[in-house]
Enzyme design. Structure first.
Site, mmCIF file in Angstrom:
data_model
loop_
_atom_site.group_PDB
_atom_site.id
_atom_site.type_symbol
_atom_site.label_atom_id
_atom_site.label_comp_id
_atom_site.label_asym_id
_atom_site.label_seq_id
_atom_site.Cartn_x
_atom_site.Cartn_y
_atom_site.Cartn_z
ATOM 1 C CG ASP A 178 -8.028 -6.831 8.915
ATOM 2 O OD1 ASP A 178 -7.325 -6.121 8.179
ATOM 3 O OD2 ASP A 178 -9.112 -7.309 8.551
ATOM 4 C CG HIS A 202 -8.525 -8.828 2.667
ATOM 5 N ND1 HIS A 202 -9.440 -8.913 3.690
ATOM 6 C CD2 HIS A 202 -7.976 -7.607 2.764
ATOM 7 C CE1 HIS A 202 -9.435 -7.783 4.383
ATOM 8 N NE2 HIS A 202 -8.557 -6.969 3.840
ATOM 9 C CG HIS A 247 -1.891 -0.959 1.385
ATOM 10 N ND1 HIS A 247 -2.905 -0.866 2.301
ATOM 11 C CD2 HIS A 247 -2.116 -2.101 0.686
ATOM 12 C CE1 HIS A 247 -3.706 -1.924 2.166
ATOM 13 N NE2 HIS A 247 -3.237 -2.693 1.205
ATOM 14 N NE ARG A 299 -9.204 -7.255 -2.450
ATOM 15 C CZ ARG A 299 -8.066 -7.309 -1.773
ATOM 16 N NH1 ARG A 299 -7.010 -7.860 -2.321
ATOM 17 N NH2 ARG A 299 -7.997 -6.793 -0.559
ATOM 18 N NE ARG A 346 -4.887 0.021 -0.974
ATOM 19 C CZ ARG A 346 -5.736 -0.081 0.068
ATOM 20 N NH1 ARG A 346 -6.591 -1.077 0.133
ATOM 21 N NH2 ARG A 346 -5.706 0.797 1.046
ATOM 22 C CG HIS A 363 -11.994 1.129 0.640
ATOM 23 N ND1 HIS A 363 -11.586 -0.026 1.259
ATOM 24 C CD2 HIS A 363 -10.878 1.867 0.472
ATOM 25 C CE1 HIS A 363 -10.286 0.023 1.482
ATOM 26 N NE2 HIS A 363 -9.816 1.154 1.008
ATOM 27 C CD GLU A 419 -11.306 -5.812 1.227
ATOM 28 O OE1 GLU A 419 -10.331 -5.710 0.469
ATOM 29 O OE2 GLU A 419 -11.504 -5.069 2.181
ATOM 30 C CD GLU A 434 -4.573 -5.956 0.902
ATOM 31 O OE1 GLU A 434 -5.521 -6.765 0.964
ATOM 32 O OE2 GLU A 434 -4.694 -4.752 1.181
ATOM 33 C CD1 TRP A 460 -17.429 -0.890 5.502
ATOM 34 C CD2 TRP A 460 -15.407 -0.886 4.629
ATOM 35 N NE1 TRP A 460 -17.158 -2.149 5.108
ATOM 36 C CE2 TRP A 460 -15.918 -2.183 4.562
ATOM 37 C CE3 TRP A 460 -14.110 -0.644 4.120
ATOM 38 C CZ2 TRP A 460 -15.219 -3.251 4.009
ATOM 39 C CZ3 TRP A 460 -13.419 -1.701 3.571
ATOM 40 C CH2 TRP A 460 -13.974 -2.996 3.525
ATOM 41 C CD GLU A 491 -9.178 -4.092 -2.929
ATOM 42 O OE1 GLU A 491 -7.992 -3.927 -3.310
ATOM 43 O OE2 GLU A 491 -9.482 -4.272 -1.746
ATOM 44 C CG ASP A 548 -9.793 -1.090 -1.763
ATOM 45 O OD1 ASP A 548 -10.968 -1.133 -2.169
ATOM 46 O OD2 ASP A 548 -9.388 -1.740 -0.766
ATOM 47 C CE1 TYR A 551 -10.476 1.749 6.901
ATOM 48 C CE2 TYR A 551 -10.753 0.886 4.676
ATOM 49 C CZ TYR A 551 -10.452 0.690 6.015
ATOM 50 O OH TYR A 551 -10.127 -0.563 6.463
#
Ligand code: EZ4
Ligand code: CO
Length: 402
Positions: A316, A312, A122, A283, A147, A212, A262, A339, A402, A236, A210, A159
Site C-alpha cells: 500500500d 514499513h 514476507h 517503523r 518475516r 499486528h 507503522e 520492508e 487488526w 513487530e 508481526d 491477517y
C-alpha cells in the site's frame, strides 16, 4: 523556481494509490505518494481542496519552510490524513530538488552510508509446513531477512496470511471482510513455528514476526520471552502503541528486539518509546510520517538512543514511497532494515522506476531525484475502487486490533 501547478492522480492497478504531481515554471516536476490504505479519498481531497491552492507560486526548494507552513500553519496537527498529505508535498519537493541539482535524492540526505539497503520479505502459510516452504522459496530469491507468519489451527483466516496461498494485498475491494482471532492458540503455536524455522534454516537467516498489535503487554512479554531461543531480528507491533509506556512492561521481561511505528505519524507518537529505549526499530514510513523532512529528524532523534529504522514497506506504499525509502535508507547512519513486499507488474508498469533488488538488498539507482515516474495514460486505465483493511473479531465476536 516556482510551483505553477499541482494535482492528484488516483489509480488502482490492483490496489489504490494516491500520487501528487507538482509542476514548476522550469518544466521540472516532482512526485509524492499520499496513499493511506482504506482512506485514500480523504488524503486526495485534503490535498486538492486545502493544500494545493497554498502551493502555487512558492519556491519548491524551500522544503523546510513549506513543511512547517503545512504543519504549523493549519492549526490542526498530526493525524494520518494530514501527515500523508504533507508527505506527498514534501517528497515531491525533494524529487524536484534532486532533478534540478541533477543528483539522486540520497546525496541531498548525506550521501551514501552503505552500498545497498537490506530488505526483508514476507513468507507465510496456512500452517507451519506451508510457511516453512515459503521461507525456502524466498531464501532462493536471495533474501537475507524474512518475516514469517502462519495460520493458527482452529482459526478460519489470519491477517498477513493470504487466503488462497498466493500473494496477499493488505486491503480488499468491497466492504471490510472479517477475520477471526484467538490469542491463546496463537501464543502456543508461534514459538513452535520459529523452532521449526531455525531447525530447517539454521542461525544465519534474519527472522522477523508481526503481531499486528493484538496482544496485551503481558502477553507480548510472554511471547517475546518464549521466542528468545530463536534470536529474532524483531517482534513487530506486539501491542498497540497509543499507550507508549505499555512497552516498558514488555521490555522488562524480554530481550527479543521490538519494532513499532507503522501506524504512527509524528515524532511525538514515538517520543517516549525512543527516549526510554523501549524499542529497537522505528517503523514509521515516509508517506505516513510527514515525508523526508520529518523522517530525517525522527531518525536523527532515534540515533541518540540506539534505535534504528525499519520502515514499513507493504504494497500500500506506492513505488514513489519505496524510492524515497531507499534513498533515505542508503543515506542515514542508523538505518536498520527496510520492508519489501514487491508490487504487482501492473503497478510497476504504472510507476516506472530506477530502483532495483538483488540478492537481499535494494538500491535506489542513480537517476536525479527519486528516479520514479508515473505513466498517467496507463494509470488512467485503472479507476479507483473502494477497498478496506479487514477487521478482526475474537471468537465471541468482540472486535480486536487488526
Ligand atoms: O497491515 O500495510 O508490516 N506490515 C503490515 C502491513 C499493514 C498494511 C496496512 O496498510 O503490518 O501488512
Ligand atoms: Co506490520
Amino acid at each position: 523556481m516556482k510551483i505553477t501547478n499541482a494535482y492528484v492522480n488516483i489509480t488502482s492497478p490492483g490496489r489504490n494509490f494516491v500520487t501528487l504531481k507538482v509542476e514548476t515554471d522550469e518544466g521540472i516536476y516532482g512526485l509524492g505518494d499520499g496513499t493511506l490504505n482504506g482512506r485514500e479519498m480523504a488524503v486526495a481531497s485534503y490535498l486538492t481542496e486545502h493544500v494545493i491552492p497554498c502551493l502555487i507560486g512558492r519556491d519548491p526548494f524551500q522544503t523546510e519552510d513549506i513543511w512547517q507552513y503545512l504543519y504549523r500553519g493549519v492549526y490542526w496537527r498530526r493525524g494520518p490524513v494530514t501527515m500523508s498529505a504533507i508527505a506527498a508535498v514534501d517528497v515531491a519537493l525533494w524529487d524536484i530538488k534532486g532533478k534540478a541539482l541533477n543528483t539522486p535524492v540520497y546525496n541531498l540526505l548525506g550521501g551514501k552510508s552503505r552500498d545497498g539497503v537490506l530488505v526483508y520479505c514476507h513468507a507465510f502459510g496456512k500452517d507451519t509446513e506451508a510457511a516453512l516452504d515459503d521461507v525456502a522459496a524466498h531464501q532462493e530469491l536471495g533474501y537475507k531477512a524474512i518475516r514469517v507468519q502462519s495460520g493458527v489451527a482452529g482459526l478460519k483466516s489470519t491477517y498477513g496470511v493470504s487466503k488462497g496461498g498466493g500473494r496477499y494485498e493488505p486491503a480488499e475491494r468491497g466492504l471490510p471482510s472479517e477475520y477471526e482471532w484467538a490469542t491463546e492458540p496463537y501464543l502456543r503455536s508461534t514459538p513452535k513455528l520459529f523452532e521449526k524455522v531455525r531447525e530447517r534454516f539454521g542461525e544465519d537467516l534474519h527472522l522477523l514476526h508481526d503481531c499486528h498489535h493484538r496482544l496485551t503487554p503481558i502477553e507480548a512479554a510472554r511471547l517475546g520471552k518464549e521466542l528468545e531461543p530463536y534470536h529474532l531480528f524483531w517482534m513487530e507491533d506486539p501491542t498497540p502503541a497509543e499507550l507508549q509506556e505499555g512497552f516498558k512492561l514488555i521490555r522488562e521481561h524480554t530481550v527479543t528486539p521490538i519494532a513499532v511505528g507503522e501506524v504512527l505519524n509524528s515524532i511525538w507518537d514515538s517520543h517516549d518509546l525512543i527516549r526510554n529505549q523501549w524499542i529497537d526499530y522505528i517503523r514509521t514510513t515516509i508517506v505516513h510520517g510527514g515525508g523526508l523532512t520529518a523522517m530525517k529528524k525522527l531518525a536523527d532523534f532515534a540515533e541518540l538512543y540506539h534505535v534504528r529504522t525499519g520502515c514499513h514497506g507493504a504494497t500500500d506504499l506506492s513505488p514513489v514511497t519505496m524510492a524515497a525509502a531507499l534513498h533515505f535508507g542508503l543515506a542515514i547512519h542508523n538505518f536498520g532494515i527496510q520492508e519489501h513486499m514487491p508490487h504487482t507488474e501492473e503497478t510497476d508498469a504504472v510507476f516506472p522506476h530506477a530502483y532495483t533488488y538483488a540478492d537481499g538488498y535494494m538500491h535506489p539507482g542513480e537517476k536525479p531525484g527519486l528516479g520514479v515516474d508515473l505513466d498517467e495514460t496507463l494509470a488512467g486505465k485503472y479507476p479507483y475502487h473502494r477497498a478496506y483493511l479487514p477487521v478482526n473479531r475474537k471468537l465471541d465476536g468482540t472486535l480486536t486490533d487488526w
